[in-house]
Motif scaffolding. Structure first.
Motif, PDB file in Angstrom:
ATOM      1  N   ASN A  28       2.036  -7.546   1.431  1.00 37.14           N
ATOM      2  CA  ASN A  28       3.232  -7.361   1.527  1.00 37.14           C
ATOM      3  C   ASN A  28       4.336  -8.184   0.696  1.00 37.14           C
TER       4      ASN A  28
ATOM      5  N   LEU B  13      -6.798   1.591  -4.916  1.00 38.50           N
ATOM      6  CA  LEU B  13      -7.704   1.286  -3.849  1.00 38.50           C
ATOM      7  C   LEU B  13      -8.857   2.391  -3.867  1.00 38.50           C
TER       8      LEU B  13
ATOM      9  N   ALA C 163      -2.321   2.541  -3.659  1.00 35.18           N
ATOM     10  CA  ALA C 163      -3.089   3.192  -3.168  1.00 35.18           C
ATOM     11  C   ALA C 163      -4.319   4.051  -3.755  1.00 35.18           C
TER      12      ALA C 163
ATOM     13  N   TYR D 235       8.323   3.018  -9.732  1.00 35.39           N
ATOM     14  CA  TYR D 235       8.762   3.986  -8.999  1.00 35.39           C
ATOM     15  C   TYR D 235      10.401   3.923  -8.402  1.00 35.39           C
ATOM     16  N   VAL D 236      10.976   2.745  -8.027  1.00 32.68           N
ATOM     17  CA  VAL D 236      11.954   2.804  -7.145  1.00 32.68           C
ATOM     18  C   VAL D 236      13.100   3.005  -8.315  1.00 32.68           C
TER      19      VAL D 236
ATOM     20  N   ILE E 129     -13.213  -4.754   2.198  1.00 30.09           N
ATOM     21  CA  ILE E 129     -12.247  -4.978   3.424  1.00 30.09           C
ATOM     22  C   ILE E 129     -10.934  -5.030   2.414  1.00 30.09           C
ATOM     23  N   THR E 130      -9.877  -4.681   3.093  1.00 28.27           N
ATOM     24  CA  THR E 130      -8.581  -4.376   2.624  1.00 28.27           C
ATOM     25  C   THR E 130      -7.662  -5.400   3.344  1.00 28.27           C
ATOM     26  N   TYR E 131      -6.931  -6.092   2.467  1.00 33.24           N
ATOM     27  CA  TYR E 131      -5.861  -7.027   2.891  1.00 33.24           C
ATOM     28  C   TYR E 131      -4.739  -6.498   2.323  1.00 33.24           C
ATOM     29  N   ILE E 132      -3.602  -6.618   3.048  1.00 34.33           N
ATOM     30  CA  ILE E 132      -2.082  -6.271   2.528  1.00 34.33           C
ATOM     31  C   ILE E 132      -1.435  -7.468   2.466  1.00 34.33           C
TER      32      ILE E 132
ATOM     33  N   GLN F 137      -2.601 -17.103   3.347  1.00 36.26           N
ATOM     34  CA  GLN F 137      -3.585 -16.777   4.641  1.00 36.26           C
ATOM     35  C   GLN F 137      -5.134 -16.105   4.403  1.00 36.26           C
TER      36      GLN F 137
ATOM     37  N   ARG G 166       1.484 -14.797   3.235  1.00 40.92           N
ATOM     38  CA  ARG G 166       0.484 -13.994   3.537  1.00 40.92           C
ATOM     39  C   ARG G 166      -0.896 -14.118   2.798  1.00 40.92           C
TER      40      ARG G 166
ATOM     41  N   ILE H 175       0.693  -1.346  -0.211  1.00 41.71           N
ATOM     42  CA  ILE H 175       0.051   0.020   0.067  1.00 41.71           C
ATOM     43  C   ILE H 175       0.690   1.320   0.038  1.00 41.71           C
ATOM     44  N   SER H 176       2.229   1.215   0.458  1.00 46.37           N
ATOM     45  CA  SER H 176       3.011   2.259   0.486  1.00 46.37           C
ATOM     46  C   SER H 176       3.415   2.815  -0.932  1.00 46.37           C
TER      47      SER H 176
END
Lengths: 335, 335
Positions: free
Chosen positions: B101, B81, B78, B248-249, B96-99, B109, B106, B72-73
């Motif tokens: 990473n 969303l 973002a 971006y990076v 419902i938001t799930y991140i 899960q 994850r 999300i960063s």
DNA sequence: CTGAAAGCGCTTACAG
DNA sequence: CTGAAAGCGCTTACAG
């Protein structure tokens, strides 16, 4: 389209009652080890999962919390959300995200919807327009409804709710003093959020730190063109030696203006930004910034809410948590 | 702590049956106008709202959709969303938001949890690790469970689901050709996502556009130090005249490296970034960028899901929607 | 130790 | 036109 297996079906397959299955799966001591094992085995085989909606109906809980975010494009809030989500996950709660876009009307709609029982609690950073118009009825409504509310980041309101944020005054006073200590005299502040609570406090901190009779240089506007003009005046006419910024947009504005007028950072101008590390390190030059640890703020907000959810009636007084900030020194303040 | 009023209580106050109240509020033609009015009036007075959990239990729907976000960063996600939330709001759905990473574990899960019936549908951008390890079982599981899935942004997988994204190959081929058309010969590409589907496609687009025998210059690494080295080699040793960035990076890396080695942008180096307008316009110099309209992608993903939810069984074939991108010319490509 | 029953708050076929 | 009843999938006091 696989259909989910229910308690009822499980009971039939096992030739026991629904109650027995339910109790067995919930580790009730009433049930014999033998039965419990049989039940669990079959449940596992069929990958049984209790229907959360039914569980919620029984318990009058929703197992979800609502997060109201003013502006998700702002990476600060995105990172706060990340902290919230991580903590919610740990607590087994679902996070429903609402974006107010800084609008009062939208925020009211959201609160209205939240009173219908979608969520067990709410985390909110109050929208800019709401603050400007000082209309907080919808927030009181939430509280009156018995829905625990936690304010995050934007916390200086007179609403009976828990809150978590930073020490805006202290942070900005501290940063200003550091510049003074280095012998810098003409210090300005740039902001696009001067009409918001946090903005006011940050400016206050700046003012408090300056010695008596020292001139304040303030470039403040939410309108890009006006901010640009004021920033130009501050940098080119007033020739301040340093600028502290209260937010992302003003930080970038100062950078651009310095660039456009060929003012060298940090030689001719020191800049302290209020932006995330994901930008600060990459800018040219990299920019010293105040880190407010957004993920921690999110996790902390969630923890405050959890505490409320777990003993809502026991403790009526509201708690406030103030997070430490940290000034990270990069190229823009080198001497 | 106000307690929410229920149908039952309303019925008692009105001296009618629960059924009657329910029907009246749902505008059933069975109910007389007179009764309907009485009921509605009282309901309004008490600000009655049906308990969504109970309604969901009856309808076997949850009225919510799940959004899985890798990171999300990243302001791109973002903003996606934000588009999703706006569209969901219009459709009366909760998000419902799930991140994840970018983690496979994850993500698994989350998918696991989603099969228990929290949501009616899922929007997902597949995590980086998942792509790298090519483990998609958990996604198939969702689909098999009958939960409509829509892939967004990261869409080149062989999973039976609707999808929305951009034309990565076409976009990068086009951008490369534009530079060639200006007479630029040595064009490099910088990327941190070369091991991901979208990254590969973007690099493919770049390669396809270059004339035969033309050297490829590629600075690719997800590790900051390695990326830095490779970028330095590309800019300082190979002396490319232009760099296209896939994310971006890498965009920021190219900027920093040029700055550190006093390579003037745009005089000595043209740069085309893959970042949002909220950064592009503020950088010094401002950077030409490929706009992929994140909010539209979010709204579009949500629309695809809505279509599925409204007639899931009717149309089994999966649809794909490709959004246009747009190159925005700013200072970093000035001649 | 097991099960029948009531109930969470709704909707809806069915009877009257 | 109105209402009693069944049921969505669970949990839990109560009886046996």
């Amino acid at each position: 389209m696989k259909n989910k297996i229910t308690l009822k079906e499980l009971a039939k397959l096992l030739n026991v009652s629904i109650s027995t299955v339910s109790k067995a799966l919930n580790d009730s001591p009433e049930i014999s080890t033998k039965t419990a094992e049989r039940v669990k085995e079959l449940a596992k085989l069929h990958n049984y999962r209790p229907n959360p909606v039914a569980v919620n109906l029984k318990s009058s809980k929703s197992g979800t919390i609502g997060v109201i975010i003013p502006n998700i494009s702002n990476s600060f809030f995105a990172r706060v959300l990340s902290g919230i989500e991580a903590e919610a996950q740990r607590a087994g709660l679902q996070v429903i995200t609402y974006i107010s876009n800084e609008k009062l009307e939208r925020e009211k709609q959201i609160c209205d919807m939240l009173t219908t029982g979608y969520v067990d609690g709410v985390l909110i950073a109050v929208a800019e327009e709401t603050q400007r118009k000082k209309e907080f009825d919808h927030l009181y409504q939430l509280v009156d409804y018995g829905i625990p509310v936690v304010l995050y980041d934007r916390i200086n309101f007179d609403i009976p709710a828990d809150r978590i944020g930073i020490d805006d005054v202290g942070t900005f006073a501290d940063v200003t003093r550091r510049l003074l200590a280095k012998g810098i005299k003409k210090i300005g502040i740039a902001t696009t959020i001067h009409h918001m609570g946090v903005g006011k406090l940050r400016i206050d901190g700046y003012k408090q730190a300056l010695p008596e009779n020292r001139t304040f240089y303030i470039a403040n506007s939410a309108r890009p063109e006006v901010l640009k003009e004021k920033t130009e005046k501050m940098l080119v006419v007033d020739k301040v030696e340093a600028v502290i910024c209260t937010d992302y947009v003003s930080t970038m504005r100062v950078y651009r203006t310095a660039y456009e007028h060929e003012i060298n950072i940090p030689k001719d101008l020191k800049v302290i930004g209020f932006i995330g590390k994901e930008f600060a390190n990459f800018l040219t030059p990299s920019i010293s910034y105040i880190d407010q640890f957004p993920e921690e703020m999110g996790a902390g907000a969630m923890q405050l809410l959890e505490a409320r959810l777990n003993n809502y009636n026991k403790d009526k007084s509201n708690s406030e948590r103030i997070l430490k900030t940290s000034l990270v020194d990069l190229e823009s303040t080198r001497f």
